[in-house]
Design a protein around this motif. Structure first.
Motif, short mmCIF file in Angstrom:
data_model
loop_
_atom_site.label_atom_id
_atom_site.label_comp_id
_atom_site.label_asym_id
_atom_site.label_seq_id
_atom_site.Cartn_x
_atom_site.Cartn_y
_atom_site.Cartn_z
N ALA A 123 37.81 72.51 22.42
CA ALA A 123 38.03 71.55 21.34
C ALA A 123 39.46 71.64 20.81
CB ALA A 123 37.02 71.78 20.21
N LEU A 126 41.83 69.91 23.20
CA LEU A 126 41.74 68.46 23.10
C LEU A 126 42.43 67.95 21.83
CD1 LEU A 126 38.05 67.82 24.25
CD2 LEU A 126 40.15 67.61 25.61
N GLN A 127 42.25 68.66 20.73
CA GLN A 127 42.87 68.25 19.48
C GLN A 127 44.39 68.27 19.56
OE1 GLN A 127 40.96 70.97 16.69
NE2 GLN A 127 39.56 69.36 15.99
N HIS A 132 41.91 60.83 20.67
CA HIS A 132 40.59 60.35 21.08
C HIS A 132 40.35 60.74 22.54
CE1 HIS A 132 37.37 57.56 22.25
NE2 HIS A 132 37.04 57.56 20.98
N VAL A 133 39.13 61.20 22.83
CA VAL A 133 38.76 61.59 24.19
C VAL A 133 37.42 60.98 24.54
CG1 VAL A 133 38.15 63.49 25.73
CG2 VAL A 133 40.05 63.76 24.12
N THR A 147 39.05 63.33 18.20
CA THR A 147 39.21 64.79 18.24
C THR A 147 39.44 65.42 16.87
OG1 THR A 147 41.58 64.55 18.72
CG2 THR A 147 40.09 64.72 20.60
N ILE A 150 36.37 66.70 15.04
CA ILE A 150 35.62 67.85 15.54
C ILE A 150 35.70 68.98 14.51
CG2 ILE A 150 35.40 69.59 17.35
CD1 ILE A 150 36.70 67.63 19.28
#
Length: 280
Positions: A123, A126-127, A132-133, A147, A150
């Protein structure tokens, strides 16, 4: 061969491109997550497979980067053997449950502390990389994830509570892209500093003794202790010296928290010892 696709949007680069360090971190954390899910599936099935075999069938390889925002395409499984994997169905089901949990800030029951740590790392990667994923498995969309929504606390160990603390040691192992540093305390223990505040400024203290303040989370098993949302500042021993436990150089005793209570009272003898120490 199974495929995992991550479609990233809202990042700094043009479509079809991604910073090399961000791409590497996503791949590294995805590999760790899939491998831990593979080990969990093997344990649940009672297969008792050797580590080498599990690493092969839990292998993740970057197969391509494509436009359409930026699409990272990974293939999962042993590339050198027949496409037969008795664990793939269980691993894929757990992966879907994990990604759905990330999207809804819900930790599923399958997420052991070891798996949850891998999810937290994934996570974070991704952040750092996109706003956005969209995640797909073998062509089917699993979840669309903003992201920044989260909640990484969901994936923290339920067995350990964090406390506010200040630790002292030498600052080392700087990762500016992820705001992740490392502190080496007086007895040689490595302490991870996560989400360092003002990391560019803190990086100027590399190799020096510093005080890191934040949420301290003790190590579990073979893991490392960490300080989250760490504020790093030069260590100033004269402000924190305790003659009852510290040496005349002002450094804290090994393993002791650096900052003393504000209401600490010294006896006359202790104050004399302190003055003698600082004046030689």
């Amino acid at each position: 061969m199974r495929e995992i696709e991550l479609r990233l949007s809202g990042h700094a680069g043009p479509p079809g491109e991604l910073r090399a360090d961000h791409a590497a971190r996503i791949g590294e954390t995805l590999q760790s997550l899939v491998l831990r899910l593979t080990r969990e599936a093997a344990g649940a099935a009672g297969l008792g497979r050797p580590v080498r075999v599990l690493e092969q069938i839990g292998e993740v390889r970057l197969a391509g980067v494509a436009e359409g925002s930026t699409r990272l395409i990974y293939r999962v499984g042993d590339s050198t053997s027949l496409d037969v994997d008795p664990l793939s169905e269980a691993v894929d089901a757990m992966f879907v449950e994990i990604v759905d949990g990330m999207a809804h800030n819900r930790r599923p029951t399958i997420a052991t502390d070891t798996i949850a740590q891998a999810v937290d790392d994934f996570a974070g990667a991704l952040q750092k990389s996109a706003r956005h994923v969209s995640a797909s498995l073998s062509g089917a969309v699993i979840a669309d994830i903003p992201t920044q929504l989260i909640d990484r606390h969901v994936w923290q160990s339920s067995a350990v509570e964090s406390t506010q603390a200040t630790l002292v040691g030498t600052l080392e192992a700087l990762d500016l892209h992820n705001d992740h540093f490392r502190l080496r305390d007086d007895v040689g223990n490595p302490i991870e500093l996560i989400d360092v505040v003002d990391s560019r400024h803190a990086a100027g203290l590399a190799g020096r003794r510093v005080a890191a303040s934040g949420e301290f989370v003790p190590a579990i098993g073979s893991g490392r202790s960490r300080v989250e949302r760490a504020n790093v500042a030069p260590y100033e021993p004269d402000e924190r010296y305790d003659p009852r436990t510290d040496g005349p150089d002002g450094f804290p005793a090994p393993g002791r928290l650096a900052r003393l209570p504000e209401d600490l009272a010294l006896t006359d003898a202790e104050l004399d010892d302190f003055l003698a120490a600082i004046h030689g």
